[in-house]
Design an enzyme around this catalytic site. Structure first.
Site, PDB file in Angstrom:
ATOM      1  N   GLU A 443       0.832  -1.228   0.000  1.00  0.00           N
ATOM      2  CA  GLU A 443       0.000   0.000   0.000  1.00  0.00           C
ATOM      3  C   GLU A 443       0.855   1.261   0.000  1.00  0.00           C
ATOM      4  OE1 GLU A 443      -2.969  -1.633  -0.962  1.00  0.00           O
ATOM      5  OE2 GLU A 443      -2.826   0.532  -0.829  1.00  0.00           O
TER       6      GLU A 443
HETATM    7  C1  LIG Z   1       2.213  -9.668  -0.071  1.00  0.00           C
HETATM    8  C2  LIG Z   1       2.071  -8.501  -0.977  1.00  0.00           C
HETATM    9  C3  LIG Z   1       0.813  -8.093  -1.367  1.00  0.00           C
HETATM   10  C4  LIG Z   1       0.668  -7.002  -2.236  1.00  0.00           C
HETATM   11  N1  LIG Z   1      -0.585  -6.658  -2.689  1.00  0.00           N
HETATM   12  C5  LIG Z   1      -0.696  -5.752  -3.699  1.00  0.00           C
HETATM   13  C6  LIG Z   1      -1.947  -5.528  -4.359  1.00  0.00           C
HETATM   14  O1  LIG Z   1      -2.979  -6.107  -3.971  1.00  0.00           O
HETATM   15  N2  LIG Z   1      -1.982  -4.677  -5.405  1.00  0.00           N
HETATM   16  C7  LIG Z   1      -0.891  -4.020  -5.842  1.00  0.00           C
HETATM   17  O2  LIG Z   1      -0.987  -3.276  -6.805  1.00  0.00           O
HETATM   18  N3  LIG Z   1       0.318  -4.189  -5.239  1.00  0.00           N
HETATM   19  C8  LIG Z   1       0.436  -5.052  -4.202  1.00  0.00           C
HETATM   20  N4  LIG Z   1       1.652  -5.268  -3.600  1.00  0.00           N
HETATM   21  C9  LIG Z   1       2.808  -4.509  -4.065  1.00  0.00           C
HETATM   22  C10 LIG Z   1       3.285  -3.482  -3.052  1.00  0.00           C
HETATM   23  O3  LIG Z   1       2.376  -2.430  -2.955  1.00  0.00           O
HETATM   24  C11 LIG Z   1       4.698  -3.046  -3.505  1.00  0.00           C
HETATM   25  O4  LIG Z   1       5.549  -4.136  -3.210  1.00  0.00           O
HETATM   26  C12 LIG Z   1       5.159  -1.792  -2.794  1.00  0.00           C
HETATM   27  O5  LIG Z   1       4.387  -0.689  -3.195  1.00  0.00           O
HETATM   28  C13 LIG Z   1       6.636  -1.482  -3.078  1.00  0.00           C
HETATM   29  O6  LIG Z   1       6.971  -1.648  -4.419  1.00  0.00           O
HETATM   30  P1  LIG Z   1       8.240  -2.555  -4.787  1.00  0.00           P
HETATM   31  O7  LIG Z   1       8.082  -3.861  -4.093  1.00  0.00           O
HETATM   32  O8  LIG Z   1       8.390  -2.578  -6.256  1.00  0.00           O
HETATM   33  O9  LIG Z   1       9.463  -1.833  -4.113  1.00  0.00           O
HETATM   34  P2  LIG Z   1      10.306  -0.611  -4.744  1.00  0.00           P
HETATM   35  O10 LIG Z   1       9.380   0.392  -5.313  1.00  0.00           O
HETATM   36  O11 LIG Z   1      11.354  -1.170  -5.602  1.00  0.00           O
HETATM   37  O12 LIG Z   1      10.948   0.003  -3.437  1.00  0.00           O
HETATM   38  C14 LIG Z   1      12.093  -0.585  -2.780  1.00  0.00           C
HETATM   39  C15 LIG Z   1      12.553   0.362  -1.680  1.00  0.00           C
HETATM   40  O13 LIG Z   1      12.899   1.639  -2.245  1.00  0.00           O
HETATM   41  C16 LIG Z   1      12.166   2.674  -1.623  1.00  0.00           C
HETATM   42  N5  LIG Z   1      11.822   3.696  -2.611  1.00  0.00           N
HETATM   43  C17 LIG Z   1      11.352   3.553  -3.860  1.00  0.00           C
HETATM   44  N6  LIG Z   1      11.152   4.749  -4.428  1.00  0.00           N
HETATM   45  C18 LIG Z   1      11.490   5.679  -3.505  1.00  0.00           C
HETATM   46  C19 LIG Z   1      11.497   7.104  -3.458  1.00  0.00           C
HETATM   47  N7  LIG Z   1      11.046   7.838  -4.475  1.00  0.00           N
HETATM   48  N8  LIG Z   1      11.943   7.719  -2.343  1.00  0.00           N
HETATM   49  C20 LIG Z   1      12.330   7.014  -1.268  1.00  0.00           C
HETATM   50  N9  LIG Z   1      12.343   5.674  -1.243  1.00  0.00           N
HETATM   51  C21 LIG Z   1      11.925   5.020  -2.338  1.00  0.00           C
HETATM   52  C22 LIG Z   1      10.926   2.010  -1.061  1.00  0.00           C
HETATM   53  O14 LIG Z   1      10.385   2.737   0.041  1.00  0.00           O
HETATM   54  C23 LIG Z   1      11.479   0.646  -0.640  1.00  0.00           C
HETATM   55  O15 LIG Z   1      12.084   0.766   0.619  1.00  0.00           O
HETATM   56  C24 LIG Z   1       1.808  -6.308  -2.692  1.00  0.00           C
HETATM   57  C25 LIG Z   1       3.081  -6.718  -2.272  1.00  0.00           C
HETATM   58  C26 LIG Z   1       3.217  -7.805  -1.447  1.00  0.00           C
HETATM   59  C27 LIG Z   1       4.603  -8.251  -1.062  1.00  0.00           C
END
Ligand SMILES: Cc1cc2nc3c(=O)[nH]c(=O)nc-3n(C[C@H](O)[C@H](O)[C@H](O)COP(=O)(O)OP(=O)(O)OC[C@H]3O[C@@H](n4cnc5c(N)ncnc54)[C@H](O)[C@@H]3O)c2cc1C
Length: 620
Positions: A443
């Site tokens: 989220e």
């Molecule tokens: C069990 C599970 C259920 C989920 N359910 C859903 C769902 O129902 N629908 C859906 O759409 N998604 C879902 N997600 C996805 C989830 O919302 C994303 O994993 C999350 O938003 C982070 O994206 P990412 O994993 O690509 O991490 P990344 O975006 O790659 O981020 C990695 C790290 O970098 C940091 N970061 C990235 N950009 C910035 C910035 N601009 N400034 C500072 N820090 C930054 C982040 O805070 C994090 O610490 C789910 C994920 C999981 C694991």
């Protein structure tokens, strides 16, 4: 009824004695409710949580979700409870009767979500997302879309999801690659892959309604060019019957640390070029529309922090009363001394009070946020409405990030209270901790929430929302200062609140003077400080109410001496409860609020080492 999920007495305290939600009954929207009605609804929710959902907690975790020949299955023990949950009308009791709801106040709806989630949060993912998807269609769908998709989603006949994330577009939603190609009949062909989709595929219901973010061919890059589409797993014929499968294939499900009963799916849309989507709302309004669901989901995820903390704490207290280990420190030299229940050891007591004060503060924070929703509905003037909505906007990233960060810490501390047994699967706290961890990530990670707070929410309505909040806190401080028992804690809140206000101004100044990286670098620290001050405020506000009630109990029982009052705190459940609430406020003020000023000063010292260190210097 006794349960080890949630302190229902405290739920009622926050709703009726702290927030005073009976005020809502004066409004047209809630005039048909009485306190007894709401208590009865909460009692029914508790029965369902304890008798139907809680028994699936461990089994659902152990069985998890599976995929075989492209078919995803959820734990078998989820099927019957899901039916009962939906048939009982628990999927949307806060919505209006015209969409199958009962129109209950959101504050009470949240109390129910707390107990359902504490019983099994992985299970609650299915109704939670279903409600969010149906609400989107309610707000933005055409009449035809409502008839086709919304009613059956609100009733739980079908479920819903939320499809944003892609392998290359996580935090940066605007980087998504999923496309939508116009068809002559006004519908669209959807092509792309979404990953990590909660409840993305499963065997609970025959159809799943996916709200999918995608870019219509030719639309601009970034978030401005994104539209949103209703994409059913199975197409729906004009007469409402199910048609052909809609070329939405599950590419796999994740093997993960917690919420194992929630199927987290990779979804491939249009592998065969036949995935049909219907535009929801206007073209290129996708992010704006999805934000409705994201805000609902962010607050829902914040609730996940509260539910895990609630249940882990309740279990830890019960365990600490039973587990006998070590003689008390003051009996160390007595060879005949007997070991005592661990709740008697000062360090365990400190841990329990740390957890108790946080759980209670988080509960007030979450329910207050729900109450803002209720108050915005019944506001008499535009200004009043804007103020309540302003609080809601401001609180959303705080509820999401602060509650989940602290919820995880409460789970960890509960595990410490259990000692080695807590780390083992024989006891439930390790599952609460595993289930809770994801809440700090999905989220929008808590890092992204902090940026939202500092970068957008503090400055909203020219800072009016945040200044209104500090105004409410200041009134509370002034009142608490008149209570001899609480006055010195009110001063601690005042110092913390003033330091937080100064830091807010300092951030605004940094932005103006071009040093915008300082607030960005310290956004998470700010969110924690801000959350600490808000929770400290709620605890002191609650303690004032509790102090008044406790005095009345003492008076009614003629307990004027400290000895008699202590006796009542042991023998009278209500006296015990109110004295516990006062203890929470005192402890939190002393343990947490005293550190706020120092943390604010540390931010103002503008330490830039994380920005200055080279990438190479981080690790060998
Ligand atoms: C069990 C599970 C259920 C989920 N359910 C859903 C769902 O129902 N629908 C859906 O759409 N998604 C879902 N997600 C996805 C989830 O919302 C994303 O994993 C999350 O938003 C982070 O994206 P990412 O994993 O690509 O991490 P990344 O975006 O790659 O981020 C990695 C790290 O970098 C940091 N970061 C990235 N950009 C910035 C910035 N601009 N400034 C500072 N820090 C930054 C982040 O805070 C994090 O610490 C789910 C994920 C999981 C694991």
């Amino acid at each position: 009824m006794s349960n080890l999920l949630v302190n229902t007495r405290d739920q009622q305290f926050v709703l009726f004695e702290q927030l005073g939600i009976e005020k809502l009954f004066e409004s047209e929207a809630f005039k048909d409710f009485t306190k007894d009605d709401l208590l009865m609804i909460m009692n029914e929710a508790e029965k369902l949580a304890v008798n139907v959902l809680a028994p699936t907690f461990k089994e659902g975790d152990e069985e998890g979700c599976h995929i075989k020949d492209g078919i995803v299955t959820v734990p078998k023990c989820f099927h019957e409870p899901f039916k009962k949950f939906c048939e009982g009308g628990w999927l949307n009791p806060m919505d209006s009767p015209d969409v199958g709801g009962q129109g209950i106040p959101a504050a009470v709806g949240f109390a129910n979500i707390e107990i359902f989630g504490a019983a099994n949060y992985a299970f609650m993912m299915y109704p939670g997302l279903t409600h969010g998807a149906a609400s989107l269609i309610h707000s933005y769908g055409t009449e035809e879309q409502k008839n086709k998709y919304m009613y059956r989603t609100f009733s739980g006949e079908w479920t819903g999801t939320m499809c944003l994330t892609e392998p290359g577009a996580g935090s940066d939603v605007g980087a998504l690659k999923t496309t939508a190609k116009r068809l002559p009949d006004g519908r669209f062909l959807i092509t792309g892959t979404k990953c990590f989709i909660s409840a993305g595929d499963h065997d609970l219901t025959p159809n799943i309604i996916h709200p999918v973010l995608a870019r219509i061919e030719g639309d601009p890059a970034g978030t401005k060019g994104i539209s949103i589409f209703i994409v059913p797993k199975v197409t729906v014929n004009d007469d409402g019957s199910l048609g052909e499968p809609n070329d939405v294939k599950c590419g796999g499900i994740e093997h993960k640390m917690g919420i194992k009963g929630s199927a987290t799916a990779t979804l491939n849309f249009g592998e065969d070029g036949k995935c049909i989507g219907e535009l929801l709302g206007n073209e290129r309004d996708g992010i704006k529309i999805m934000f409705q669901m994201m805000n609902e989901a962010r607050i829902g995820t914040g609730m996940q922090g509260l539910v895990s903390a609630s249940a882990a704490f309740e279990h830890a207290v019960a365990y600490a009363k039973e587990r006998v280990q070590s003689v008390p420190v003051w009996e160390m030299k007595n060879p005949d001394a007997k070991a005592v229940a661990i709740i008697k050891h000062p360090d365990v007591r400190r841990k329990l009070l740390w957890m108790k004060s946080h759980v209670e503060g988080l509960r007030s924070l979450c329910y207050f946020t729900a109450y803002c929703l209720d108050m915005s509905k019944v506001s008499k003037t535009e200004e009043e409405k804007a103020n309540w909505e302003g609080f809601l906007d401001l609180m959303t990233p705080v509820v999401k990030a602060y509650t989940t960060d602290k919820g995880l810490l409460v789970c960890s501390m509960a595990m410490d209270v259990y000692g080695g047994y807590g780390y083992c699967q024989e006891y439930p706290v390790e599952q609460y901790m595993r289930d809770e961890k994801i809440a700090t990530i999905y989220e929008g990670t808590n890092g992204i929430q902090a940026l939202d707070l500092v970068g957008r929410k503090l400055g909203q309505r020219k800072g009016a929302n945040v200044m209104n909040l500090f105004g409410v806190i200041q009134k509370n401080i002034a009142k608490a200062k008149t209570n001899p028992e609480l006055a010195k804690y009110a001063v601690l809140l005042e110092e913390a609140s003033n330091a937080c206000i100064e830091l807010t101004m300092f951030f605004a100044q940094s932005g103006k003077s071009g040093d915008f990286l300082l607030p960005v670098l310290n956004a998470c620290k700010f969110l924690e400080i801000f959350g600490d001050v808000i929770v400290g405020h709620f605890l002191i506000e609650a303690a004032q109410t509790a102090a008044g009630k406790l005095d009345a109990i003492y008076e009614a029982n003629g307990a004027s001496s400290i000895g008699k009052q202590k006796g009542l705190q042991r023998s009278d459940k209500e006296a015990a409860f109110y004295s516990g609430r006062i203890a929470s406020a005192k402890f939190f003020a002393n343990d947490i609020l005293t550190t706020v000023k120092a943390r604010c000063e540390s931010v103002k010292m503008a330490e830039k080492s994380p920005l200055e260190i080279t990438d190479e210097a981080f690790a060998w």
